[in-house]
Design a protein around this motif. Structure first.
Motif, PDB file in Angstrom:
ATOM      1  N   LYS A  54       0.925  -1.094   0.412  1.00  0.00           N
ATOM      2  CA  LYS A  54      -0.245   0.301   0.722  1.00  0.00           C
ATOM      3  C   LYS A  54       0.598   1.059   0.220  1.00  0.00           C
ATOM      4  N   ARG A  56       1.890   1.949   3.172  1.00  0.00           N
ATOM      5  CA  ARG A  56       0.971   2.835   3.927  1.00  0.00           C
ATOM      6  C   ARG A  56       2.529   3.535   4.941  1.00  0.00           C
ATOM      7  N   SER A 141      -8.146  -0.756   4.112  1.00  0.00           N
ATOM      8  CA  SER A 141      -8.892  -0.705   2.485  1.00  0.00           C
ATOM      9  C   SER A 141      -7.393  -0.791   1.901  1.00  0.00           C
ATOM     10  N   ASN A 143      -6.836   0.291  -0.451  1.00  0.00           N
ATOM     11  CA  ASN A 143      -6.187   1.243  -2.162  1.00  0.00           C
ATOM     12  C   ASN A 143      -4.921   0.924  -1.734  1.00  0.00           C
ATOM     13  N   SER A 149     -10.554   5.080  -1.122  1.00  0.00           N
ATOM     14  CA  SER A 149     -10.612   3.622  -0.833  1.00  0.00           C
ATOM     15  C   SER A 149     -11.397   2.907  -2.073  1.00  0.00           C
ATOM     16  N   GLU A 178     -15.565   3.399   4.866  1.00  0.00           N
ATOM     17  CA  GLU A 178     -14.916   1.984   6.064  1.00  0.00           C
ATOM     18  C   GLU A 178     -15.560   1.641   7.734  1.00  0.00           C
TER      19      GLU A 178
HETATM   20 MG    MG Z   1      -7.475   3.185   4.433  1.00  0.00          MG
END
Ligand code: MG
Ligand code: AMP
Length: 344
Positions: A54, A56, A141, A143, A149, A178
């Motif tokens: 991701k 992230r 999520s 994405n 998302s 979400e």
């Molecule tokens: Mg998210």
């Protein structure tokens, strides 16, 4: 890596997906909220792959998905009665609870926090995958970080084809934003993120609810916040988004006056005739806020196009599920709102 596309309707899909999870792989799972990017939540190296796929930030924790309420006792301690009352009322469903974490939960999953977020999703195939894998599935999520998302398997395919082991296609997500997140680790229950379960529904069970300020206001990047994910720019298409509030007529006047070629308008279906010639895109009906919720992210994805200059967006008023739509759209707009009743 070849990404397997699995249909939720095929009999052996749950077993194939569960085997991948058990072996430390990544599977995108359908839920009633949005598609999640799942891995064994107890396996540090499997969880690390989620962050990598991701892009992230490491300080943004994941949600542990369980197939039945009693499993939270394996991952949480000091569970208050309120948690059981909420699970009884809303699980399986779009509600996540933050509780004190046991040592069984790796720090990578909680991003170093001593609390953990848990949820039981209202999606039979995903609960089957969790049960068959024998472990909780950690999933944010699906994405790419910062982007809108994923609410269809095709969105996940677009972001992750060739980078994850499998995608389970369960059709478009019913809720479309979400989960609601409520923190039960303080003296008073605190809403960290609005979603399909509304503040009113939570208050009816809890009797009390604090709305965290990050829900309604922009958060400084260096701020220490209760839900770490809240400080990041979220859900955002490539170009700036501005929300235009006010009556239908005043908003249309403002937008039509300022609209330039290359701009787009994100509006309610009822407003489409007002924006002829302004490239309008509807994300649902104002008269049925659930459709706005379900359609928001697909629309923001469609508008995620560098050739677009600016997006003027209309946002539903009111509370209930509209509160969740306001929160996501305001984040996409970096809280930039113009009141068409005042500005011309
Ligand atoms: Mg998210
Ligand atoms: P996502 O579902 O992609 O939005 O990611 C899960 C979100 O859950 C994170 O961004 C956090 O805001 C929230 N979350 C997860 N674990 C915790 C926790 N222990 N405390 C507070 N918020 C959490």
């Amino acid at each position: 890596m070849r990404t397997l596309m699995l249909s939720a309707n095929e009999l052996n899909t749950a077993k194939i997906a569960a085997d991948i999870i058990k072996n430390g792989g990544l599977v995108a799972i359908p839920t009633e909220t949005v598609y999640g990017l799942g891995a064994n939540g107890l396996d540090e190296s499997a969880v690390a792959k989620i962050f990598e796929a991701k892009g992230r930030p490491q300080d943004n924790p994941l949600i542990l998905h369980v197939s039945r309420t009693e499993d939270i006792e394996k991952f949480c301690h000091s569970i208050p009665q309120a948690a059981y009352a909420l699970a009884e009322a809303f699980w399986p469903g779009p509600l996540t609870m933050v509780l004190p974490a046991r040592d069984t939960v790796p720090k990578r999953t909680t991003a170093g926090l001593d609390t953990v977020a848990v949820r039981c999703p209202d999606c039979a195939i995903t609960r089957d995958i969790i049960a068959l894998s024998g472990v909780p599935i950690a999933a944010p999520s699906a994405n790419i970080s910062g982007k809108p998302s994923t609410t269809t398997a095709q969105h996940v395919h677009h972001d992750h084809d060739g980078r994850i082991d499998a995608i389970v296609d369960g059709g478009p997500c019913r809720v479309g934003v979400e989960s609601t997140i409520v923190d039960l680790t303080d003296e008073r229950p605190r809403l960290l993120r609005p979603g399909g379960i509304t503040p009113q529904q939570l208050k009816a069970v809890l009797g009390d609810l604090v709305i965290d300020k990050a829900v309604t206001a922009s958060i400084d990047h260096d701020a220490v916040v209760k839900a770490p994910g809240m400080k990041y720019r979220h859900y955002a298409p490539a170009e700036p988004v501005v929300i235009v509030s006010g009556s239908r007529e005043k908003a249309a006047q403002y937008i039509r006056k300022h609209f330039e070629p290359g701009d787009r308008v994100l509006c309610f279906e009822e407003e489409l005739p007002l924006y002829e010639g302004c490239a309008p895109l509807s994300y649902g009906q104002e008269a049925d806020v659930d459709t706005l919720c379900a359609g928001l992210f697909a629309a923001l994805r469609e508008l995620d196009d560098p050739s677009i200059h600016q997006v003027y967006a209309r946002c539903p008023e009111g509370d209930g599920v509209a509160f969740a739509v306001q929160n996501r759209l305001k984040k996409a707009a970096a809280f930039h709102v113009i009141d068409a009743e005042v500005e011309v």
